[in-house]
Motif scaffolding. Structure first.
Motif, short mmCIF file in Angstrom:
data_model
loop_
_atom_site.label_atom_id
_atom_site.label_comp_id
_atom_site.label_asym_id
_atom_site.label_seq_id
_atom_site.Cartn_x
_atom_site.Cartn_y
_atom_site.Cartn_z
N ARG A 1 0.86 -1.05 -0.08
CA ARG A 1 -0.09 0.07 0.15
C ARG A 1 0.56 1.35 0.03
NH1 ARG A 1 -4.29 0.30 4.66
NH2 ARG A 1 -5.78 -0.72 3.12
N THR A 2 1.83 1.39 0.68
CA THR A 2 2.64 2.52 0.93
C THR A 2 3.78 2.46 0.01
OG1 THR A 2 4.36 1.43 2.58
CG2 THR A 2 2.16 2.37 3.31
N GLY A 3 4.08 1.32 -0.68
CA GLY A 3 5.48 1.28 -1.58
C GLY A 3 6.71 1.33 -0.88
N CYS B 1 -5.42 7.39 7.96
CA CYS B 1 -4.33 8.24 7.24
C CYS B 1 -4.23 9.62 7.92
CB CYS B 1 -4.55 8.47 5.86
SG CYS B 1 -4.86 6.99 4.70
N CYS C 1 4.17 8.04 2.33
CA CYS C 1 3.58 6.92 1.88
C CYS C 1 2.99 7.15 0.41
CB CYS C 1 2.16 6.80 2.85
SG CYS C 1 0.91 5.49 2.14
N LEU C 2 3.16 6.12 -0.52
CA LEU C 2 2.67 6.39 -1.77
C LEU C 2 1.09 5.83 -2.16
CD1 LEU C 2 5.98 5.32 -3.70
CD2 LEU C 2 5.21 7.53 -2.86
N TYR C 3 0.66 5.79 -1.13
CA TYR C 3 -1.03 5.29 -1.28
C TYR C 3 -1.87 6.30 -1.75
CZ TYR C 3 -5.57 2.97 0.02
OH TYR C 3 -6.83 2.51 0.17
N LYS C 4 -2.52 6.08 -3.10
CA LYS C 4 -3.21 7.05 -3.83
C LYS C 4 -4.44 7.58 -3.06
CE LYS C 4 -1.07 5.93 -8.48
NZ LYS C 4 -1.46 5.38 -9.58
N ASP C 5 -4.90 6.49 -2.55
CA ASP C 5 -6.34 6.70 -2.07
C ASP C 5 -6.42 6.84 -0.56
OD1 ASP C 5 -7.58 6.25 -4.57
OD2 ASP C 5 -7.35 3.97 -4.27
N LYS C 6 -5.65 7.86 0.12
CA LYS C 6 -5.72 8.00 1.52
C LYS C 6 -6.76 8.58 2.04
CE LYS C 6 -0.64 9.55 1.93
NZ LYS C 6 -0.25 9.42 0.53
#
Length: 226
Positions: free
Chosen positions: A147-149, A194, A203-208
């Motif tokens: 999720r975070t990358g 988040c 974090c690289l999660y797009k849908d925070k």
């Protein structure tokens, strides 16, 4: 996530959870091994409730083997897969006595040769009991890594190897428990919090998840002049 971000990510979790440790209750490597075997498809809380009574009568391989499979089962009936687990615990106790003089081995190969012990269980024991730089990837760590990358991977083994490679060696041993706590209480599966996350900036999660919309204070709309 860049390697520089990985270090910042893990260092921040270290500050947030300086005393992070497994939530399983144990007094020695054998008790930890048994607890981790029992924890498959079960919560740490349910395991602790069962082992509190079990370890009071059998905290070493000799006593556990003497207790026997049927009696072990009576202590762990509240845990999922209790029949198979009671059989494995009795057998691994026998194997420890026959192969390792009753001591828990300190290599992954020897641990995985024990009944009911897979790679993840072996990694937990090596990390928690012996401080080895291993990474046991459970559902929380697998989710966070992708999720975070932090360390993306399609399989548990891919994620494990990526984490070991990407997390700085000086931060790796305690990172296991810190990631688990973060996944259990903040980076949750369905609704990650988040807005409370200390590592959101990396974090690289797009849908925070922005969290609930704050309620604005009521405004006095009576503007008449008296």
């Amino acid at each position: 996530m860049s390697l520089k971000s990985v270090r910042s990510f893990i260092e921040t979790l270290e500050k947030e959870h300086p005393d992070a440790k497994t939530e399983l209750v144990y007094q020695n490597p054998f008790e930890l091994l048994v607890s981790v075997v029992l924890s498959a498809q079960a919560t740490d809380k349910s395991v602790n409730l069962a082992t509190k009574k079990l370890f009071a009568v059998a905290s070493a391989p000799q006593a556990m083997l003497a207790l026997g499979e049927e009696n072990i089962a009576q202590y762990i009936r509240t845990i999922g897969l209790w029949r198979a687990k009671s059989r494995n615990i009795a057998l691994l106790s026998q194997q420890l006595l026959e192969r390792h003089n009753g001591e828990v081995p300190r290599t992954r190969k020897e641990l995985e040769a024990l009944a009911g012990v897979g790679r993840k269980t072996a990694n937990v024991v090596l990390n928690v009991a012996f401080g080895e730089a291993t990474m046991a990837v459970d559902t929380h760590i697998f989710r966070i890594s992708n999720r975070t990358g932090l360390a993306p991977g399609k399989t548990v083994l891919e994620v494990e190897k990526s984490l070991v490679k990407r997390i700085p060696p000086d931060l790796l041993p305690p990172a296991h428990n810190r990631l688990i706590l973060h996944g259990r209480y903040i980076c949750k599966a369905r609704k990650p919090e988040c807005q409370l996350c200390s590592v959101a900036q990396w974090c690289l999660y797009k849908d925070k998840n922005p969290g609930p919309i704050p309620t604005l204070p009521k405004v006095n709309r009576d503007l008449s002049v008296h």
